[in-house]
Scaffold this motif. Structure first.
Motif, PDB file in Angstrom:
ATOM      1  N   GLU A   1      14.450  26.073  -9.084  1.00  0.00           N
ATOM      2  CA  GLU A   1      13.036  26.455  -9.013  1.00  0.00           C
ATOM      3  C   GLU A   1      12.659  27.359 -10.180  1.00  0.00           C
ATOM      4  O   GLU A   1      11.569  27.229 -10.750  1.00  0.00           O
ATOM      5  N   VAL A   2      13.548  28.278 -10.550  1.00  0.00           N
ATOM      6  CA  VAL A   2      13.266  29.172 -11.681  1.00  0.00           C
ATOM      7  C   VAL A   2      13.226  28.387 -12.988  1.00  0.00           C
ATOM      8  O   VAL A   2      12.359  28.599 -13.837  1.00  0.00           O
ATOM      9  N   MET A   3      14.158  27.456 -13.154  1.00  0.00           N
ATOM     10  CA  MET A   3      14.159  26.616 -14.365  1.00  0.00           C
ATOM     11  C   MET A   3      12.847  25.865 -14.508  1.00  0.00           C
ATOM     12  O   MET A   3      12.274  25.780 -15.606  1.00  0.00           O
TER      13      MET A   3
ATOM     14  N   TYR B   1      20.792  29.550 -18.064  1.00  0.00           N
ATOM     15  CA  TYR B   1      21.993  30.319 -17.734  1.00  0.00           C
ATOM     16  C   TYR B   1      22.365  31.300 -18.845  1.00  0.00           C
ATOM     17  O   TYR B   1      22.909  32.385 -18.578  1.00  0.00           O
ATOM     18  N   ARG B   2      22.065  30.947 -20.077  1.00  0.00           N
ATOM     19  CA  ARG B   2      22.303  31.912 -21.159  1.00  0.00           C
ATOM     20  C   ARG B   2      21.412  33.143 -20.981  1.00  0.00           C
ATOM     21  O   ARG B   2      21.873  34.288 -21.123  1.00  0.00           O
ATOM     22  N   GLU B   3      20.116  32.915 -20.652  1.00  0.00           N
ATOM     23  CA  GLU B   3      19.192  34.039 -20.490  1.00  0.00           C
ATOM     24  C   GLU B   3      19.502  34.845 -19.226  1.00  0.00           C
ATOM     25  O   GLU B   3      19.254  36.059 -19.185  1.00  0.00           O
TER      26      GLU B   3
ATOM     27  N   GLY C   1      20.625  38.828 -19.237  1.00  0.00           N
ATOM     28  CA  GLY C   1      19.752  39.738 -18.509  1.00  0.00           C
ATOM     29  C   GLY C   1      18.278  39.545 -18.797  1.00  0.00           C
ATOM     30  O   GLY C   1      17.436  40.345 -18.362  1.00  0.00           O
ATOM     31  N   ILE C   2      17.924  38.493 -19.537  1.00  0.00           N
ATOM     32  CA  ILE C   2      16.513  38.224 -19.838  1.00  0.00           C
ATOM     33  C   ILE C   2      15.790  37.765 -18.578  1.00  0.00           C
ATOM     34  O   ILE C   2      14.664  38.198 -18.288  1.00  0.00           O
ATOM     35  N   ILE C   3      16.416  36.883 -17.828  1.00  0.00           N
ATOM     36  CA  ILE C   3      15.872  36.422 -16.552  1.00  0.00           C
ATOM     37  C   ILE C   3      16.471  37.281 -15.451  1.00  0.00           C
ATOM     38  O   ILE C   3      17.696  37.330 -15.290  1.00  0.00           O
ATOM     39  N   PRO C   4      15.643  37.998 -14.679  1.00  0.00           N
ATOM     40  CA  PRO C   4      16.160  38.918 -13.653  1.00  0.00           C
ATOM     41  C   PRO C   4      16.826  38.177 -12.505  1.00  0.00           C
ATOM     42  O   PRO C   4      16.382  37.112 -12.094  1.00  0.00           O
ATOM     43  N   SER C   5      17.912  38.786 -12.015  1.00  0.00           N
ATOM     44  CA  SER C   5      18.646  38.183 -10.902  1.00  0.00           C
ATOM     45  C   SER C   5      19.400  39.273 -10.153  1.00  0.00           C
ATOM     46  O   SER C   5      19.475  40.431 -10.607  1.00  0.00           O
ATOM     47  N   GLU C   6      19.963  38.894  -9.020  1.00  0.00           N
ATOM     48  CA  GLU C   6      20.761  39.823  -8.218  1.00  0.00           C
ATOM     49  C   GLU C   6      22.107  39.173  -7.903  1.00  0.00           C
ATOM     50  O   GLU C   6      22.167  37.988  -7.584  1.00  0.00           O
ATOM     51  N   LEU C   7      23.168  39.976  -7.990  1.00  0.00           N
ATOM     52  CA  LEU C   7      24.505  39.500  -7.637  1.00  0.00           C
ATOM     53  C   LEU C   7      25.229  40.646  -6.921  1.00  0.00           C
ATOM     54  O   LEU C   7      25.338  41.757  -7.463  1.00  0.00           O
TER      55      LEU C   7
END
Length: 271
Positions: free
Chosen positions: A10-12, A23-25, A29-35
């Motif tokens: 969905e983000v893509m 996945y590179r971004e 850390g360009i695309i925000p995410s949580e892990l």
């Protein structure tokens, strides 16, 4: 996924990123995410953060766009792109464009994204006999003679719109933003011309589904003839319809903008 999170796919789609770029971004850390701590899998993409990122990206793209008179270099760029995409008989020669400009300097406008040409619009005050020759298929646009082009301060004008175009980037969101920007500024330019000069009629030939949708949205009516021609006789009377179209343009799922090889009123440029 929870309603508070997007999937990676969905983000893509939302950000119009290829899988490798996405996945590179994410890794950068360009695309925000949580892990979760200690985990290598199960990365989540919070909607609040992704939506904010998307809005900022759109705003950043839009603020670069400007609209103003075309230079000869702009005309050359449009001509070169036309030759790469369309059949020779559908391309107006660069020398002809210069001749048109010599007859009336103020008929070409260009949208720019920074220093890059993002697209353009042509509006020509023209003898009505020549316009009907185009509508009836007796001549092509490349055959419009210099003498048929009138000055803006002449009385009782008919205006022919031969070209609305965007230069495609391959980024769907960016291309949509360019198209919407050009449509908005084309309409503003038309209103400005209508206020200043004695324009009685506006003509366009819709050479694509997008072109037909656009002229219908703007209040043009279908004409008889060999070509798919449309006429608007009073821009002021169409004001309410045009304003509604402008107000809702950003919310339209599939705005009537030129696709990569599509045309709106004989679009003559693409990537």
């Amino acid at each position: 996924m929870s309603e508070q999170y997007y999937t990676a796919d969905e983000v893509m789609k939302l950000l119009d990123k290829s899988r490798s770029t996405f996945y590179r971004e994410v890794d950068e850390g360009i695309i925000p995410s949580e892990l979760a701590a200690g985990r290598k899998r199960g990365r989540k993409f919070p909607k609040e953060a992704i939506d904010a990122h998307h809005r900022l990206m759109k705003k950043s793209m839009k603020t670069k766009l400007t609209f103003g008179p075309s230079t000869n270099n702009d005309l050359w760029a449009g001509y070169q792109n036309s030759r790469r995409i369309y059949d020779e008989e559908d391309v107006v020669e660069y020398e002809t464009l210069l001749e048109w400009r010599e007859a009336n300097y103020d008929i070409f406008m260009t949208a720019r994204d920074g220093d890059e040409r993002a697209g353009g619009i042509t509006m020509i005050p023209m003898s009505e006999s020549t316009i009907f020759s185009l509508i009836d298929g007796r001549i092509r646009e490349r055959e419009i003679p210099q003498w048929a082009i009138r000055k803006w301060n002449d009385p009782d004008l008919s205006v022919y719109i031969p070209s609305i175009s965007i230069t495609h980037t391959g980024n769907k969101q960016k291309d949509a933003d360019r198209g919407i920007f050009i449509i908005r500024n084309t309409i503003r330019w038309a209103y400005s011309l209508d206020r200043q000069y004695d324009i009685k009629k506006w003509y366009a030939i819709a050479a694509s589904d997008e072109g037909e949708r656009l002229v219908r949205f703007l209040g043009f009516e279908k004409l008889e003839g060999k070509q798919n021609a449309y006429l608007l006789t009073d821009l002021k009377k169409a004001n309410r319809q045009v304003q509604h179209f402008l107000d809702t343009l950003d919310q339209v799922d599939d705005p009537p903008i030129p696709h990569e090889k599509g045309r709106i009123s004989k679009v003559q440029e693409s990537k």
